[in-house]
Design an enzyme around this catalytic site. Structure first.
Site, mmCIF file in Angstrom:
data_model
loop_
_atom_site.group_PDB
_atom_site.id
_atom_site.type_symbol
_atom_site.label_atom_id
_atom_site.label_comp_id
_atom_site.label_asym_id
_atom_site.label_seq_id
_atom_site.Cartn_x
_atom_site.Cartn_y
_atom_site.Cartn_z
ATOM 1 N N SER A 108 0.876 -1.178 0.000
ATOM 2 C CA SER A 108 0.000 0.000 0.000
ATOM 3 C C SER A 108 0.912 1.227 0.000
ATOM 4 C CB SER A 108 -0.913 -0.082 1.229
ATOM 5 O OG SER A 108 -1.565 1.119 1.467
ATOM 6 N N HIS A 181 -1.303 0.585 7.501
ATOM 7 C CA HIS A 181 -1.494 1.357 8.739
ATOM 8 C C HIS A 181 -2.738 0.930 9.513
ATOM 9 C CE1 HIS A 181 -1.037 4.895 11.308
ATOM 10 N NE2 HIS A 181 -2.310 5.183 11.114
ATOM 11 N N TYR A 478 4.688 -2.916 19.173
ATOM 12 C CA TYR A 478 3.591 -2.445 18.321
ATOM 13 C C TYR A 478 3.797 -2.957 16.898
ATOM 14 C CZ TYR A 478 0.770 1.087 15.784
ATOM 15 O OH TYR A 478 -0.100 1.740 14.952
ATOM 16 N N TYR A 481 5.270 -0.930 14.109
ATOM 17 C CA TYR A 481 6.715 -0.676 14.152
ATOM 18 C C TYR A 481 7.400 -2.051 14.131
ATOM 19 C CZ TYR A 481 5.036 3.923 15.714
ATOM 20 O OH TYR A 481 4.378 5.123 15.826
HETATM 21 C C1 LIG Z 1 7.643 8.004 8.216
HETATM 22 C C2 LIG Z 1 6.735 7.061 8.950
HETATM 23 C C3 LIG Z 1 5.806 7.568 9.843
HETATM 24 C C4 LIG Z 1 4.937 6.738 10.530
HETATM 25 N N1 LIG Z 1 4.038 7.268 11.410
HETATM 26 C C5 LIG Z 1 3.194 6.461 12.074
HETATM 27 C C6 LIG Z 1 2.246 6.983 13.002
HETATM 28 O O1 LIG Z 1 2.176 8.187 13.224
HETATM 29 N N2 LIG Z 1 1.428 6.114 13.640
HETATM 30 C C7 LIG Z 1 1.477 4.766 13.413
HETATM 31 O O2 LIG Z 1 0.683 4.043 14.009
HETATM 32 N N3 LIG Z 1 2.365 4.256 12.547
HETATM 33 C C8 LIG Z 1 3.213 5.062 11.880
HETATM 34 N N4 LIG Z 1 4.117 4.514 11.012
HETATM 35 C C9 LIG Z 1 4.140 3.056 10.823
HETATM 36 C C10 LIG Z 1 3.126 2.638 9.784
HETATM 37 O O3 LIG Z 1 1.827 2.735 10.328
HETATM 38 C C11 LIG Z 1 3.385 1.187 9.397
HETATM 39 O O4 LIG Z 1 4.687 1.056 8.877
HETATM 40 C C12 LIG Z 1 2.352 0.702 8.384
HETATM 41 O O5 LIG Z 1 2.307 -0.698 8.393
HETATM 42 C C13 LIG Z 1 2.658 1.216 6.999
HETATM 43 O O6 LIG Z 1 1.613 0.946 6.136
HETATM 44 P P1 LIG Z 1 1.874 1.055 4.568
HETATM 45 O O7 LIG Z 1 0.648 0.666 3.879
HETATM 46 O O8 LIG Z 1 2.514 2.346 4.264
HETATM 47 O O9 LIG Z 1 3.027 -0.030 4.409
HETATM 48 P P2 LIG Z 1 3.191 -1.326 3.489
HETATM 49 O O10 LIG Z 1 4.639 -1.620 3.577
HETATM 50 O O11 LIG Z 1 2.581 -1.137 2.166
HETATM 51 O O12 LIG Z 1 2.357 -2.416 4.287
HETATM 52 C C14 LIG Z 1 2.678 -2.831 5.598
HETATM 53 C C15 LIG Z 1 2.233 -4.290 5.794
HETATM 54 O O13 LIG Z 1 0.826 -4.393 5.549
HETATM 55 C C16 LIG Z 1 0.571 -5.250 4.435
HETATM 56 N N5 LIG Z 1 -0.481 -4.652 3.614
HETATM 57 C C17 LIG Z 1 -0.489 -3.407 3.072
HETATM 58 N N6 LIG Z 1 -1.629 -3.204 2.396
HETATM 59 C C18 LIG Z 1 -2.359 -4.339 2.508
HETATM 60 C C19 LIG Z 1 -3.620 -4.730 2.012
HETATM 61 N N7 LIG Z 1 -4.361 -3.918 1.266
HETATM 62 N N8 LIG Z 1 -4.058 -5.983 2.294
HETATM 63 C C20 LIG Z 1 -3.312 -6.825 3.042
HETATM 64 N N9 LIG Z 1 -2.106 -6.492 3.547
HETATM 65 C C21 LIG Z 1 -1.633 -5.265 3.286
HETATM 66 C C22 LIG Z 1 1.885 -5.320 3.684
HETATM 67 O O14 LIG Z 1 1.979 -6.498 2.931
HETATM 68 C C23 LIG Z 1 2.893 -5.262 4.818
HETATM 69 O O15 LIG Z 1 3.016 -6.508 5.435
HETATM 70 C C24 LIG Z 1 5.001 5.336 10.315
HETATM 71 C C25 LIG Z 1 5.926 4.836 9.415
HETATM 72 C C26 LIG Z 1 6.809 5.664 8.740
HETATM 73 C C27 LIG Z 1 7.814 5.077 7.805
#
Ligand SMILES: Cc1cc2nc3c(=O)[nH]c(=O)nc-3n(C[C@H](O)[C@H](O)[C@H](O)COP(=O)(O)OP(=O)(O)OC[C@H]3O[C@@H](n4cnc5c(N)ncnc54)[C@H](O)[C@@H]3O)c2cc1C
Ligand SMILES: *[C@@H]1O[C@H](CO)[C@@H](O)[C@H](O)[C@H]1NC(C)=O
Ligand SMILES: *[C@@H]1O[C@H](CO)[C@@H](O)[C@H](O)[C@H]1NC(C)=O
Ligand SMILES: *[C@@H]1O[C@H](CO)[C@@H](O)[C@H](O)[C@H]1NC(C)=O
Ligand SMILES: *[C@@H]1O[C@H](CO)[C@@H](O)[C@H](O)[C@H]1NC(C)=O
Ligand SMILES: *[C@@H]1O[C@H](CO)[C@@H](O)[C@H](O)[C@H]1NC(C)=O
Ligand SMILES: *[C@@H]1O[C@H](CO)[C@@H](O)[C@H](O)[C@H]1NC(C)=O
Ligand SMILES: *[C@@H]1O[C@H](CO)[C@@H](O)[C@H](O)[C@H]1NC(C)=O
Ligand SMILES: *[C@@H]1O[C@H](CO)[C@@H](O)[C@H](O)[C@H]1NC(C)=O
Length: 545
Positions: A108, A181, A478, A481
């Site tokens: 995502s 997220h 968490y 993270y």
């Molecule tokens: C700069 C930064 C700031 C952040 N700030 C916060 C914050 O304020 N609060 C907080 O709680 N977290 C925060 N995070 C952590 C963030 O919530 C997690 O890293 C989250 O998992 C990222 O989601 P993504 O879709 O961007 O990541 P991705 O890498 O796309 O997905 C994360 C995981 O979820 C799975 N996934 C994604 N989409 C789907 C889907 N549609 N169906 C099934 N599985 C899926 C992926 O396969 C992977 O295992 C932050 C991270 C970063 C890098």
């Protein structure tokens, strides 16, 4: 469509899994997709194989964390990258991946801390949801349907340009994806009043292991529970969320105040620990601790010390906030001119230098899908249940000053609504009794074997140092993270007993229910990765393979 897929999946279940890694795997995949879709050759415009001119740039761009770039251990590259334009393609991709013995990594926003949306040790495809990001806001009903390729920034922008009095309680970084997220919990500045992002999901749509599209009603309450905090990747491909939007005042108050020097930082963080979780629910104050360097005229480091930025969002006016802070946190010395009133969506952009009165417009900040902090990093987390002593805090600062690259400790207060949600309501168990969450980060820009191992070691040492000061038995963590050091398995086939070690850190007593749901919805453990939910052990049968 539903019927076709049900039939196809029955057929698939009856054939044996033959892995086919011949040169023609791409053709086989394309052929399989076309059979499940129109019957016509599958259009190539959204399947990228290593032969495609843009394959490499797309794969590189996927890596929001560059920690695996320049890695001495070669990692398998994805067999192909699929960027679906519609849901049928995702259904077909699940069936074809199973048929061809390929794993799936769903991406995502791509912010996974361990790169789990684009890395795998076994042959795999990436489903990149970048084209699946429609957002449909219903102001009257106070709900939104959001496709999981949308980022938090896109969601906030769409809400904020429709109304000033509705919001969604999610994380702070706009480029974070709603797919990872929300399925991992999701905490942000509104959590003390409204809970996690996952606490505000009212329906969802998911493609299961049989290629079927299920909603809340057809997936049932167990699976719907599991994907709101248990991580999506263990259960299927989540297509979209229906979110409950929350009511906020048209004007909120924002501040971000820096405090410098070891003594000052210790004093204020020590005080913060004892009050932040008890403040009125409308007031959220987080801390970001980092090192501060002073350079001399030759740009050589003259002095290095510790700083903490206290960043806050208050759901009210500055005239209400001034006396409240004066009463609860006078040590911070907040002055009227430190407080800025604005709309919630401007506050979301403002913290990254965007908004009407700054150089960047709202859309420039909120709609940009690249992490502004893109770098190599390693993160870990803790939960704190009793305040850390001043000596304990000073030990952290000492470690910070020893490290020569950027280091951060982000402390997010709990309490308020978080205390009011049962520990088993969702997989996320860190509720009443938690004072705050800690996120540790170390970042570096030139990734090579030396920097990689040095910074990883520093982080491990810090984590060891923190052990006596944080939650115990289990030492909680968490999921968003994500940390594979908590113990993992190369190919995601750990036994239940092995997985319990990290599983109970993330989920405590909810881990077993997650494994029960997993066994029910994905009994062949197709959706797996280094830290996916395992199947429940079954008596008398060999577990997997
Ligand atoms: C700069 C930064 C700031 C952040 N700030 C916060 C914050 O304020 N609060 C907080 O709680 N977290 C925060 N995070 C952590 C963030 O919530 C997690 O890293 C989250 O998992 C990222 O989601 P993504 O879709 O961007 O990541 P991705 O890498 O796309 O997905 C994360 C995981 O979820 C799975 N996934 C994604 N989409 C789907 C889907 N549609 N169906 C099934 N599985 C899926 C992926 O396969 C992977 O295992 C932050 C991270 C970063 C890098
Ligand atoms: C989905 O996209 C594929 C590939 O472009 C196409 O063949 C198929 O007809 C589309 N299906 C729907 C329902 O739009
Ligand atoms: C600590 O805070 C005091 C009071 O605000 C300030 O005068 C002093 O400069 C601070 N110390 C450092 C090292 O910044
Ligand atoms: C803060 O409180 C003190 C007394 O506790 C009072 O003298 C002062 O005027 C207050 N300041 C503000 C800005 O409310
Ligand atoms: C998006 O953000 C990245 C990282 O900060 C930056 O390099 C890029 O220029 C931005 N793109 C736009 C269109 O603003
Ligand atoms: C807890 O939830 C109940 C029921 O939803 C509500 O009446 C009560 O006000 C809440 N309390 C807090 C502290 O949020
Ligand atoms: C990879 O190594 C090269 C050469 O040392 C360096 O320039 C580059 O920045 C490194 N890439 C990352 C992402 O660290
Ligand atoms: C790794 O990167 C660091 C930091 O830039 C540099 O000092 C060092 O020489 C690099 N080592 C190798 C083996 O490239
Ligand atoms: C996991 O898979 C590896 C490699 O395929 C295998 O050696 C190991 O025995 C498996 N472990 C379990 C618990 O099935």
């Amino acid at each position: 469509m539903g019927v076709t897929f049900a039939l196809v999946s029955l057929f698939l279940l009856s054939v044996s899994w033959v892995s086919c890694y011949a040169a023609s795997i791409h053709e086989d995949f394309g052929q399989c997709m076309s059979e499940h879709l129109t019957g016509k050759p599958h259009p190539t415009e959204n399947i990228f194989t290593p032969d495609s001119p843009t394959y490499k740039s797309r794969y590189d761009a996927a890596q929001q964390n560059t920690r695996w770039v320049n890695s001495t251990v070669p990692l398998p590259k994805p067999t192909l990258i699929l960027m679906p334009n519609n849901e049928s393609q995702i259904q077909a991709a699940v069936l074809c991946s199973r048929q061809l013995g390929l794993q799936i990594r769903v991406k995502s926003g791509g912010h996974d801390y361990e790169g789990q949306s684009y890395l795998s040790k076994t042959p795999f495809i990436i489903i990149d949801l970048v084209n699946m990001r429609s957002i449909d806001i219903n102001v009257e009903e106070q709900t939104a349907w959001v496709q999981t390729g949308a980022t938090l920034g896109e969601l906030y922008y769409n809400i904020g340009t429709r109304t000033n009095t509705l919001a969604f309680p999610g994380g702070l970084c706009p480029s974070v994806g709603t797919g990872g997220h929300i399925s991992g919990g999701g905490l942000g500045v509104l959590l003390r009043k409204f809970g996690l992002a996952a606490d505000n999901v009212i329906d969802a749509s998911i493609v299961d292991v049989n290629g079927r599209i299920l909603d809340r009603k057809t997936m049932g309450e167990d699976l719907f529970w599991a994907i709101r905090g248990g991580g999506g990747a263990s259960f299927g491909v989540i297509l979209s969320w229906k979110l409950k939007l929350v009511q906020i005042p048209a004007t909120v108050t924002y501040f971000n105040i820096g405090v410098f020097g070891i003594e000052n930082v210790t004093k204020l963080v020590y005080k913060w620990q004892r009050i932040a979780h008890k403040l009125p629910k409308d007031l959220f104050i987080r801390g970001l601790v980092a090192t501060k360097k002073t350079l001399d005229e030759n740009k050589v480091i003259k002095d290095k010390t510790i700083k903490v930025q206290f960043e806050s969002l208050f759901l009210g006016s500055k005239w209400d906030l001034i006396p409240l802070l004066n009463k609860t946190f006078p040590e911070l010395g907040v002055k009227q001119e430190d407080l800025q009133e604005m709309t919630w969506v401007h506050a979301a952009a403002f913290r990254l230098g965007g908004g009407d009165e700054t150089e960047n417009t709202l859309d420039m900040v909120l709609l940009n899908r690249t992490d502004i902090y893109r770098s190599s990093y390693k993160g870990k987390s803790d939960f704190v249940t009793t305040p850390i002593s001043p000596e304990g805090l000073e030990g952290i600062w000492e470690k910070f000053l020893e490290e020569d690259t950027q280091v951060y400790m982000i402390i997010d207060p709990f309490g308020g609504q978080m205390d009011n949600i049962s520990k088993s309501a969702l997989p996320f168990p860190h509720r009443k009794g938690t004072l705050y969450n800690i996120q540790y980060l170390v970042k570096w820009y030139n990734n090579n074997a030396t920097t990689y191992s040095r910074h990883q070691k520093w982080m491990k040492d810090l984590y060891e140092y923190m052990a006596p000061y944080v939650s115990q038995s289990p030492r909680a963590a968490y999921l968003n993270y994500k940390d594979l050091d908590l113990s993992s398995n190369q190919v995601g086939n750990t036994s239940y007993a092995q997985a319990k070690v990290w599983g109970e850190k993330y989920f405590k007593g909810n881990f077993e229910r997650l494994a029960r749901v997993k066994s029910m919805v994905d009994p062949s453990n197709f959706f797996r990765n280094e830290q996916s939910i395992p199947l429940l052990p079954t008596k008398g049968t060999k577990q997997f393979h």
